[in-house]
Design a protein around this motif. Structure first.
Motif, short mmCIF file in Angstrom:
data_model
loop_
_atom_site.label_atom_id
_atom_site.label_comp_id
_atom_site.label_asym_id
_atom_site.label_seq_id
_atom_site.Cartn_x
_atom_site.Cartn_y
_atom_site.Cartn_z
N THR A 205 -0.51 -0.53 -14.43
CA THR A 205 -1.19 0.05 -13.29
C THR A 205 -0.51 1.37 -12.91
OG1 THR A 205 0.22 -1.03 -11.65
CG2 THR A 205 -1.70 -2.27 -12.46
N VAL A 206 -1.14 2.12 -12.01
CA VAL A 206 -0.56 3.38 -11.56
C VAL A 206 0.79 3.14 -10.89
CG1 VAL A 206 -0.85 5.33 -9.99
CG2 VAL A 206 -2.79 4.53 -11.34
N SER A 207 0.87 2.10 -10.05
CA SER A 207 2.12 1.79 -9.36
C SER A 207 3.22 1.41 -10.35
CB SER A 207 1.90 0.66 -8.35
OG SER A 207 3.12 0.27 -7.74
N GLU A 208 2.90 0.54 -11.31
CA GLU A 208 3.88 0.14 -12.32
C GLU A 208 4.32 1.34 -13.16
OE1 GLU A 208 2.20 -4.43 -12.94
OE2 GLU A 208 1.41 -2.76 -14.13
N GLU B 153 4.45 4.45 -12.27
CA GLU B 153 5.35 5.30 -11.49
C GLU B 153 6.76 4.74 -11.48
OE1 GLU B 153 3.55 5.58 -7.67
OE2 GLU B 153 2.19 7.22 -8.24
N GLN B 154 6.89 3.43 -11.29
CA GLN B 154 8.22 2.83 -11.22
C GLN B 154 8.93 2.83 -12.58
OE1 GLN B 154 8.52 -0.73 -8.37
NE2 GLN B 154 6.32 -0.67 -8.78
N PRO C 13 0.14 5.83 -16.89
CA PRO C 13 -0.79 4.79 -16.45
C PRO C 13 -1.67 4.34 -17.61
CG PRO C 13 -0.74 6.61 -14.88
CD PRO C 13 0.02 7.07 -16.10
N THR D 57 13.65 -8.50 -5.98
CA THR D 57 12.94 -7.49 -6.76
C THR D 57 13.97 -6.58 -7.42
OG1 THR D 57 11.07 -7.53 -5.23
CG2 THR D 57 11.24 -5.63 -6.69
#
Length: 262
Positions: free
Chosen positions: A130-133, A135-136, A141, A229
């Motif tokens: 995903t976009v969030s994953e 980025e991290q 993406p 996390t």
């Protein structure tokens, strides 16, 4: 973690129980001591070491990577491997009792504390990030992401529900590995090139269990859960693992050393 545990029979974690790359690293370290190696000494070529220890090149590189992570050897991109600091060669480097927190996998922790581990994979898939994953993990993406959900046990007791996400490009073998029995960090260390977990950003929070967690852990809805996390980076400071671990509140303890730099 709680301190109560079932005694493990003496000899259960003997040399033969260790992964081959760990046994190779230990033998190489013993040979360096026996040869009175000095900082800056060059190791034999990888081909010569493969023949000496009768292992594959992948196993040898995992062994060298482990010694590198402990500061015992260092690589040169064009000249091979060299001895680093001899001050790190004594047996004390084999212990994990440092006051500072260590980037340590679940299986590493269990082995260091004489506990038996088991796992149950709930799902293991390759999917787009995903976009969030992205980025991290600093990937594009939609790039292939290895997504693993599993239960982890210590001495037969369910301790943690774990969700791991890793860029598949960092270690393609992830998709072919049976993580009911395999160690995630051992698999990363054996990658080509090795992926060595070095630094982790870690946070912990408490919350009530979800209905699924109540079912999996066989607990009541009042049992507190601790959710950790972790974003882990490798030896090149690239993120390689995004993990969420859900622990029973009565089976987990977090310790850290805090220093005033001023």
């Amino acid at each position: 973690m709680t301190d109560a545990r079932t005694p493990v029979p003496r000899g259960l974690f003997g040399d033969d129980a260790l992964p081959l790359y760990e046994r190779t690293a230990t033998q190489l370290l013993e040979d360096l001591r026996a040869a009175a190696a000095r900082p800056g000494d060059r190791l034999p070529s990888e081909r010569a070491l493969v023949e000496r220890y009768a292992v594959s090149r992948v196993t040898l590189r995992a062994a060298l990577a482990q010694l590198e992570s402990r500061g015992i050897v260092r690589p040169s991109s064009s000249r091979g491997w060299f001895v680093a600091e001899l001050g790190l060669l004594p047996e004390a480097t084999m212990t994990s009792g440092s006051a500072a927190p260590q980037v340590q996998g679940f299986a590493d922790y269990a082995q260091a504390n004489g506990l038996t581990t088991a796992g149950k994979v709930l799902s293991a898939t390759v999917r787009p990030a995903t976009v969030s994953e992205a980025e991290q993990l600093r990937i594009a993406p939609g790039a292939d992401l290895f997504d693993l959900h599993r239960l982890r046990f210590l001495d037969g007791l369910l301790v943690v529900l774990e969700h791991n996400r890793l860029p598949l490009a960092a270690c393609p073998a992830l998709a072919e590995t049976d993580f009911n029995t395999a160690s995630l960090y051992a698999t990363l260390r054996a990658a080509d090139p090795p992926q060595l977990p070095r630094v982790a950003d870690y946070s912990v929070e408490a919350r009530h269990p979800t209905p699924r967690e109540i079912e999996l852990f066989e607990i009541g809805e009042t049992m507190p859960m601790l959710v950790a996390t972790q974003l882990t980076s490798n030896q090149e400071s690239r993120p390689i693992e995004l993990t969420v671990q859900v622990y029973r509140g009565d089976r987990y303890r977090f310790r850290a050393s805090i220093t005033n730099q001023g």
